[in-house]
Design an enzyme around this catalytic site. Structure first.
Site, PDB file in Angstrom:
ATOM      1  N   HIS A  85      -1.412   1.247   7.413  1.00 50.40           N
ATOM      2  CA  HIS A  85      -1.879   1.161   6.037  1.00 50.40           C
ATOM      3  C   HIS A  85      -1.738   2.548   5.411  1.00 50.40           C
ATOM      4  O   HIS A  85      -1.687   3.554   6.125  1.00 50.40           O
ATOM      5  CB  HIS A  85      -3.353   0.716   6.060  1.00 50.40           C
ATOM      6  CG  HIS A  85      -3.953   0.500   4.709  1.00 50.40           C
ATOM      7  ND1 HIS A  85      -3.380  -0.321   3.754  1.00 50.40           N
ATOM      8  CD2 HIS A  85      -5.087   1.001   4.143  1.00 50.40           C
ATOM      9  CE1 HIS A  85      -4.142  -0.320   2.665  1.00 50.40           C
ATOM     10  NE2 HIS A  85      -5.177   0.479   2.876  1.00 50.40           N
TER      11      HIS A  85
ATOM     12  N   CYS B  51       0.833  -1.215   0.000  1.00 49.20           N
ATOM     13  CA  CYS B  51       0.000   0.000   0.000  1.00 49.20           C
ATOM     14  C   CYS B  51       0.864   1.259   0.000  1.00 49.20           C
ATOM     15  O   CYS B  51       0.473   2.292  -0.560  1.00 49.20           O
ATOM     16  CB  CYS B  51      -0.961   0.001   1.188  1.00 49.20           C
ATOM     17  SG  CYS B  51      -0.132  -0.166   2.785  1.00 49.20           S
TER      18      CYS B  51
END
Length: 366
Positions: free
Chosen positions: A313, A34
């Protein structure tokens, strides 16, 4: 490799208002990639950079076999996205991720990585490749140059003593600015100035602050005394001095990295600072050497989600054709402009919401 119709909901939502020629594609995650996906989306929607990369891809087609590297893989990926028949969907950036992992051991794992470290690595790697290609082109007159030479800043001296302008790539043309580090001797008042280039600005942050105040702190005057005295060439001795940093040349695209991760000795690790730092949609840069305001507009934010530096994330918020979009790996959604301020940070030391702006991309106006 193109997957599914994950973006068809977005396509329906935009309907007839879908920007002509634009593509909104999510990127598949290959196990903690990510950090890479969020930065790639920000760079893809940095239009001058994207256009140069697509042009590079076109120019490369006529050169014959070119060894694969990070630049060729990135050009392939951006071309793949921009030439899709569908307007939305998901693409797997597999070749690009494999190449990154091959080139840099740091990213060759499924551990949580730092998006800012990745951005720095990527831009510097692209510059290195373009500079090497430029040198090859100079020694071989028949080979068309794959890069553009633009004039910038400092002169370099050639072996024969003639000054020449340094080669500046289109990566520099998009992101490079120049800082001037001024040191004034408090005894003789002589000012020593040293220029240095930057591709992004890393700013210290404080609770309940703003980008404007962080930039002011970045350029604030610091006194050098006691053990930190400055060696003044004119006085030929160590002297008390004042030092400050100003922006001499503003970049076309201003990238600001907020230092949200701070090493805490008592913890023995990095801690994420959940501070609220307001980043405006329109920014005036006033700490320039000629005191003229440079105006910028926010078009991308890489957001870190999670309470720590070793896990979490990344997602990105992107402004495209006056609409804000939310890119979370393979998912792409529309969001209201007002939602951007939910990513400023928290006024509390502990917060349930940890989705905070980490890297900001501003495009110059005019």
């Amino acid at each position: 490799m193109v997957m599914g119709a994950a973006g068809s909901k977005l396509e329906k939502a935009l309907g007839d208002q879908f920007p002509e020629g634009e593509r909104y594609f999510g990127l598949e995650n290959f196990g903690n990639t990510c950090y890479c996906n969020s930065v790639l989306q920000a760079l893809y929607f940095c239009v001058p950079f994207r256009e140069q990369l697509l042009e590079y891809y076109e120019g490369r087609k006529n050169v014959g076999d070119v060894e694969e590297n990070i630049l060729t893989c990135l050009a392939d990926l951006f071309t793949q996205i921009s030439s899709q028949k569908k307007k939305t969907g998901v693409i797997a950036p597999k070749r690009f991720v494999q190449r990154v992992r091959k080139e840099n051991e740091l990213f060759n794992s499924h551990m949580h990585q730092d998006a800012h470290e990745f951005l720095n690595f990527l831009l510097n790697e692209l510059v290195d490749i373009l500079e090497k290609e430029s040198n090859v082109a100079k020694t071989s007159p028949e080979t068309p140059s794959l890069s553009q030479k633009v004039v910038n800043g400092t002169n370099h001296i050639q072996d024969n003593g003639i000054k020449k302008e340094p080669f500046v790539t289109w990566v520099h043309k998009s992101f490079q600015g120049i800082l001037t580090n001024e040191t004034r001797c408090l005894r003789c008042e002589t000012v020593t100035a040293r220029d240095e280039t930057f591709l992004d600005l890393s700013l210290d942050i404080e609770q309940n602050s703003s980008i404007t105040s962080c930039l002011k702190n970045f350029s604030s005057t610091e006194t050098l005394n006691a053990e930190d005295k400055f060696f003044c060439d004119k006085c030929c001795s160590l002297q008390e001095a004042q030092k400050r940093m100003k922006i001499k040349k503003t970049p076309n695209v201003l990238v600001i990295h907020l230092k949200r991760f701070k090493y805490m000795e008592q913890l023995g690790r990095n801690k994420k600072l959940l501070y609220r730092v307001v980043f405006p949609l329109e920014l005036k840069l006033s700490n320039t050497i000629n005191n003229s305001d440079a105006e910028y507009s926010l078009f991308a934010v890489v957001v870190h989600v999670g309470g720590g530096s070793n896990h979490g994330h990344y997602v990105s918020l992107i402004k495209s054709h006056n609409r804000w979009l939310y890119f979370d790996d393979d998912n792409v959604d529309m969001i209201d402009e007002s939602a951007v301020q939910t990513y400023f940070g928290s006024t509390q030391e502990f917060s349930n919401n940890t989705d905070y702006g980490y890297i900001l991309f501003y495009e110059g106006l005019g």
